[in-house]
Design a protein around this motif. Structure first.
Motif, short mmCIF file in Angstrom:
data_model
loop_
_atom_site.label_atom_id
_atom_site.label_comp_id
_atom_site.label_asym_id
_atom_site.label_seq_id
_atom_site.Cartn_x
_atom_site.Cartn_y
_atom_site.Cartn_z
N SER A 47 -61.03 54.20 32.73
CA SER A 47 -60.69 52.97 32.00
C SER A 47 -59.27 53.09 31.47
O SER A 47 -58.84 54.16 31.03
N CYS A 48 -58.55 51.98 31.50
CA CYS A 48 -57.12 52.06 31.16
C CYS A 48 -56.64 50.79 30.48
O CYS A 48 -57.27 49.73 30.52
N VAL A 49 -55.49 50.92 29.82
CA VAL A 49 -54.80 49.80 29.19
C VAL A 49 -53.45 49.64 29.90
O VAL A 49 -52.69 50.61 30.02
N LEU A 50 -53.17 48.44 30.37
CA LEU A 50 -51.92 48.14 31.05
C LEU A 50 -51.13 47.13 30.21
O LEU A 50 -51.64 46.05 29.92
N VAL A 51 -49.92 47.47 29.84
CA VAL A 51 -49.07 46.54 29.10
C VAL A 51 -47.90 46.16 29.99
O VAL A 51 -47.15 47.01 30.45
N SER A 52 -47.78 44.86 30.24
CA SER A 52 -46.75 44.40 31.17
C SER A 52 -46.21 43.04 30.71
O SER A 52 -46.26 42.72 29.52
N HIS A 53 -45.74 42.24 31.66
CA HIS A 53 -45.01 41.00 31.39
C HIS A 53 -45.74 39.82 32.01
O HIS A 53 -46.45 39.96 33.01
N GLU A 54 -45.54 38.65 31.43
CA GLU A 54 -46.36 37.48 31.78
C GLU A 54 -46.35 37.16 33.28
O GLU A 54 -47.41 37.00 33.89
N PHE A 55 -45.18 37.03 33.87
CA PHE A 55 -45.12 36.57 35.26
C PHE A 55 -45.80 37.57 36.20
O PHE A 55 -46.58 37.20 37.08
N TYR A 56 -45.56 38.85 35.99
CA TYR A 56 -46.18 39.87 36.84
C TYR A 56 -47.67 40.00 36.55
O TYR A 56 -48.46 40.27 37.47
#
Length: 222
Positions: free
Chosen positions: A137-146
């Motif tokens: 299980s993981c947490v991914l923090v990224s950007h809206e468009f991607y």
């Protein structure tokens, strides 16, 4: 395996109403280096999750504000789609027009953009291949468009996306992705309607239906 998707908090980036090609490209470069604005957030323990973010500082700063963790993996597999100006000229255009026409080039695979839609989708696929091979299980923090591409890729792989919103992804918004056959054992929706192939959900729905009929029969007055 659960995947938590988070859009970074709002950055200290002052977008202008109008740009030329050169100033728009400069603004996009500045966005990559922007830091987040102060946010009043309560930190929680990272638990059993692995943490991943893009190489932009705003994503790692978002994790630091939300979670008490020691190890965060920065990876370009979570970087925002690097849009650039759709043409070279000095004409002033609105930010919305620069974004809209750059995304149009991205969708149709124009070589002017540093990444095409198919390349972005392949990158999202590579990211999910890595996560699924690790099986944690993981947490991914990224950007809206991607994040929109990641969500589409997850859905294509039979994941269910749970989120509070329906339209744009808000700053700091958290979304959860779980494989459908993992979710259906304890969900509230009727899997007979959403996923007829889910045996666990089908049996759960049938059991619920029988229980409702029995309860209603017990309330009847003759």
């Amino acid at each position: 395996m659960k995947i938590i998707l988070i859009r970074h908090f709002k950055t200290d980036m002052e977008w202008q109403a109008h740009y030329t090609a050169a100033t728009y490209d400069n603004a996009m470069q500045s966005y990559k280096l922007a830091h987040i604005l102060p946010v009043d957030a309560q930190r929680v323990a990272g638990g059993e999750y692995a943490f991943y973010c893009s190489t932009a500082p705003c994503t790692s700063e978002t994790i630091a504000l939300l979670f008490d963790v020691h190890t965060v993996t920065k990876t370009p597999l979570l970087d925002e789609v690097a849009l650039r100006s759709f043409t070279d000229d000095s004409k002033l255009r609105t930010l919305a027009e620069w974004q809209r026409r750059a995304k149009r080039q991205w969708r149709r695979g124009d070589s002017r953009q540093s990444e095409t839609k198919s390349q972005t989708e392949a990158r999202a696929g590579k990211l999910l291949d890595m996560l699924e091979s690790e099986g944690k299980s993981c947490v991914l923090v990224s950007h809206e468009f991607y994040l929109r591409t990641i969500i589409r890729t997850l859905k294509a792989r039979n994941y269910v996306i749970t989120r509070a919103g329906f339209f744009g992804i808000a700053f700091g918004e958290r979304m959860r992705a779980t494989k459908r056959n993992e979710r259906c054992g304890g969900c509230r929706h009727n899997c007979v309607l959403i996923n007829p192939a889910c045996e666990v959900g089908r049996d759960k729905a049938i059991t619920r239906r029988i229980t409702m009929i029995s309860e209603n029969a017990g309330r009847m007055r003759f």
